[in-house]
Design a protein around this motif. Structure first.
Motif, PDB file in Angstrom:
ATOM      1  N   VAL A  69      18.393 -21.585  18.051  1.00 32.25           N
ATOM      2  CA  VAL A  69      17.382 -21.513  16.996  1.00 32.25           C
ATOM      3  C   VAL A  69      16.007 -21.269  17.610  1.00 32.25           C
ATOM      4  O   VAL A  69      15.237 -20.418  17.136  1.00 32.25           O
ATOM      5  N   SER A  70      15.703 -21.970  18.690  1.00 32.27           N
ATOM      6  CA  SER A  70      14.397 -21.818  19.337  1.00 32.27           C
ATOM      7  C   SER A  70      14.208 -20.415  19.897  1.00 32.27           C
ATOM      8  O   SER A  70      13.134 -19.809  19.747  1.00 32.27           O
ATOM      9  N   LEU A 129      24.519 -33.906  16.414  1.00 29.64           N
ATOM     10  CA  LEU A 129      23.649 -34.114  15.255  1.00 29.64           C
ATOM     11  C   LEU A 129      22.293 -33.444  15.475  1.00 29.64           C
ATOM     12  O   LEU A 129      21.707 -32.887  14.533  1.00 29.64           O
ATOM     13  N   LYS A 130      21.809 -33.461  16.704  1.00 33.93           N
ATOM     14  CA  LYS A 130      20.540 -32.791  17.026  1.00 33.93           C
ATOM     15  C   LYS A 130      20.627 -31.295  16.722  1.00 33.93           C
ATOM     16  O   LYS A 130      19.682 -30.703  16.187  1.00 33.93           O
ATOM     17  N   ASP A 131      21.759 -30.691  17.044  1.00 31.83           N
ATOM     18  CA  ASP A 131      21.946 -29.268  16.752  1.00 31.83           C
ATOM     19  C   ASP A 131      21.991 -29.018  15.257  1.00 31.83           C
ATOM     20  O   ASP A 131      21.401 -28.050  14.757  1.00 31.83           O
ATOM     21  N   VAL A 132      22.712 -29.863  14.530  1.00 31.21           N
ATOM     22  CA  VAL A 132      22.806 -29.717  13.072  1.00 31.21           C
ATOM     23  C   VAL A 132      21.410 -29.777  12.451  1.00 31.21           C
ATOM     24  O   VAL A 132      21.055 -28.962  11.585  1.00 31.21           O
ATOM     25  N   GLU A 133      20.612 -30.750  12.890  1.00 28.89           N
ATOM     26  CA  GLU A 133      19.258 -30.891  12.346  1.00 28.89           C
ATOM     27  C   GLU A 133      18.406 -29.655  12.656  1.00 28.89           C
ATOM     28  O   GLU A 133      17.618 -29.200  11.819  1.00 28.89           O
ATOM     29  N   ALA A 134      18.586 -29.084  13.850  1.00 28.14           N
ATOM     30  CA  ALA A 134      17.836 -27.886  14.221  1.00 28.14           C
ATOM     31  C   ALA A 134      18.263 -26.686  13.393  1.00 28.14           C
ATOM     32  O   ALA A 134      17.431 -25.843  13.016  1.00 28.14           O
ATOM     33  N   LEU A 135      19.552 -26.591  13.089  1.00 27.16           N
ATOM     34  CA  LEU A 135      20.048 -25.495  12.259  1.00 27.16           C
ATOM     35  C   LEU A 135      19.465 -25.578  10.847  1.00 27.16           C
ATOM     36  O   LEU A 135      19.038 -24.561  10.276  1.00 27.16           O
ATOM     37  N   ILE A 136      19.443 -26.772  10.279  1.00 25.17           N
ATOM     38  CA  ILE A 136      18.888 -26.940   8.934  1.00 25.17           C
ATOM     39  C   ILE A 136      17.392 -26.646   8.934  1.00 25.17           C
ATOM     40  O   ILE A 136      16.867 -25.995   8.024  1.00 25.17           O
ATOM     41  N   GLU A 137      16.708 -27.086   9.992  1.00 30.92           N
ATOM     42  CA  GLU A 137      15.279 -26.760  10.114  1.00 30.92           C
ATOM     43  C   GLU A 137      15.088 -25.248  10.218  1.00 30.92           C
ATOM     44  O   GLU A 137      14.154 -24.685   9.630  1.00 30.92           O
ATOM     45  N   GLY A 138      15.981 -24.573  10.948  1.00 27.43           N
ATOM     46  CA  GLY A 138      15.905 -23.127  11.070  1.00 27.43           C
ATOM     47  C   GLY A 138      16.110 -22.418   9.745  1.00 27.43           C
ATOM     48  O   GLY A 138      15.488 -21.371   9.485  1.00 27.43           O
ATOM     49  N   THR A 194      13.913 -19.051  10.173  1.00 25.21           N
ATOM     50  CA  THR A 194      14.474 -18.531  11.423  1.00 25.21           C
ATOM     51  C   THR A 194      15.902 -18.040  11.206  1.00 25.21           C
ATOM     52  O   THR A 194      16.280 -16.965  11.678  1.00 25.21           O
ATOM     53  N   ILE A 195      16.688 -18.831  10.484  1.00 19.64           N
ATOM     54  CA  ILE A 195      18.067 -18.452  10.160  1.00 19.64           C
ATOM     55  C   ILE A 195      18.068 -17.784   8.789  1.00 19.64           C
ATOM     56  O   ILE A 195      17.610 -18.365   7.804  1.00 19.64           O
ATOM     57  N   ASP A 196      18.576 -16.574   8.745  1.00 15.54           N
ATOM     58  CA  ASP A 196      18.465 -15.761   7.538  1.00 15.54           C
ATOM     59  C   ASP A 196      19.563 -16.001   6.516  1.00 15.54           C
ATOM     60  O   ASP A 196      19.345 -15.819   5.319  1.00 15.54           O
TER      61      ASP A 196
END
Length: 421
Positions: free
Chosen positions: A242-243, A287-296, A301-303
């Protein structure tokens, strides 16, 4: 086709004067006849549907579905896959080339186009980047484009040859084509079966580190920038990914990406009981990845959100975790999972209907008189049981099978066909 009046429905069509408002919609002969604050039912022979609390969006569009046909019809054929798509609210599918033979020439692409032309759901083939998905020689990319392929990928097989990927990105520029990149460095991923971390150590399983994904995202971003080409990343799963994509967009690179719905609600902890229905690739992360995906998703960032629908016969899943195949069936569970992840109805219309079409240059349905009716009516509050009776796929390899889910498509319309669910 019957005349249908949708009474007091919430409109989720960007560009419509009624977007995010409640209105009445009249559908006649497969077309939008009228959209107004109030439409009298009159005396004509119509079906009146009360839609308080329900949402009207352009039909969903999935950028990543495996339907098996040709060659793997025992997993899924075009008819059963299209039925599962309709049940999930999808009026458009981009189907992956992981068939037998693969979709690597105009013959296979033409077969998909012609075989599915009368379906309610529009089926769009995604052609191979390389011949036979072997990652050695470019496939017949331009011929496939002329035959109807909307993008190019080797599916779940990453293009490991950087030179080949660079040439593909350069080649498609000539006709404004699009490369889908599945980012995984197989030399790093190795024979891993789940995310590399505390849980893989606890379970004694070989892990796939986030690095395997992020290295290839970095590589393909460099290649896209070098070739001044656009690139789309399929099913990203890590915070680092995501970053990287967020920074690339800030730089002005022509990059887009999607995430599989199950990566928004499940973590590696789901694998504690060795249930092979949770075995997917890329693997469930932290869980950190899941939270980053939702933030994206929230910051753009995520289309798009995809199903990554990957059906398998029972003998490929009801085995030891180590040898079970990767993948779950997902077409019917995308909407409830997106809602569970906290997306608003407006975000769902954006990430499931509007953005996916824009990525592959497919016209976004509009809600104006005279236009073909292409929509999904969904209820974000309706609860339903996902069981064998509700399942429309040939396969049932889903960790959500037997669960009560919240959020359901209740009416789907396209190409003068309408299905109530």
């Amino acid at each position: 086709m019957k005349t249908i009046l949708l009474r007091s429905v919430t409109i989720l069509y960007p560009g419509s004067a009624f977007n995010n408002k409640t209105a009445d919609v009249l559908i006649k002969d497969g077309k939008i006849a009228e959209v107004s604050q109030y439409i009298a039912a009159g005396d004509e022979d119509l079906v009146l549907i009360e839609c308080q609390g329900k949402m009207l969006s352009p039909g969903f569009f999935d950028l990543n579905a495996n339907l098996g046909e040709p060659g793997y019809e025992t997993k899924e054929d075009l008819i059963s896959g299209a039925a599962a798509a309709v049940a999930g609210g999808f009026t458009g599918l981009a189907v992956q080339p992981a068939t037998h033979p693969p979709l690597h020439s105009k013959a296979e692409v033409s077969y998909i186009v012609n075989r599915s032309k009368d379906f309610l759901t529009d089926i769009y083939p995604v052609g191979c980047i390389s011949f036979n998905r072997e990652g050695k020689d470019l496939a017949e990319i331009y011929d496939m484009f002329l035959a109807g392929a909307i993008a190019f990928t080797d599916g779940s097989r990453p293009v490991c040859d950087s030179g080949l990927m660079s040439r593909a990105l350069l080649y498609v520029k000539g006709f404004d084509g699009l490369i889908f990149s599945y980012p995984e460095d197989t030399s790093i991923a190795g024979k891993g079966k789940m995310n590399e971390g505390v849980m893989s150590t606890y379970l004694g399983m070989k892990g796939i580190p986030a690095l395997a994904e992020e290295v290839f995202i970095s590589r393909d971003l460099y290649l896209a920038e070098y070739n001044e080409s656009k690139v789309h990343f399929s099913t990203i799963s890590t915070a680092g990914s995501v970053s990287l994509i967020r920074e690339a967009k800030k730089k002005g690179l022509k990059v887009s990406c999607d995430v599989a719905a199950h990566h928004l609600v499940l973590t590696e902890d789901s694998l504690a009981d060795f249930d092979s229905n949770f075995k997917v690739k890329p693997p469930l992360r932290t869980l950190k990845d899941v939270e980053a995906l939702i933030e994206g998703l929230n910051d753009g960032t995520i289309d798009a959100i995809v199903s990554q629908h990957t059906p398998h016969e029972i003998e490929f899943k009801d085995v030891e975790f180590e040898i079970a195949s990767f993948g779950i069936t997902g077409l019917q569970t995308v909407l409830p999972l997106a809602l569970k992840a906290g997306l608003s109805p407006a975000q769902i219309a954006e990430k499931l209907a509007v953005n996916p079409r824009r990525i592959v240059n497919v016209p976004v349905p509009v809600l104006e008189p005279g236009e073909i009716a292409n929509f999904v009516l969904f209820d974000p509050e309706e609860e339903w049981l996902f069981d064998d009776e509700a399942n429309r796929s040939k396969s049932s390899n889903s960790p959500f099978m037997g669960q009560k889910l919240k959020g359901k498509a209740v009416l789907v319309c396209n190409k003068e066909q309408i299905v109530g669910l």
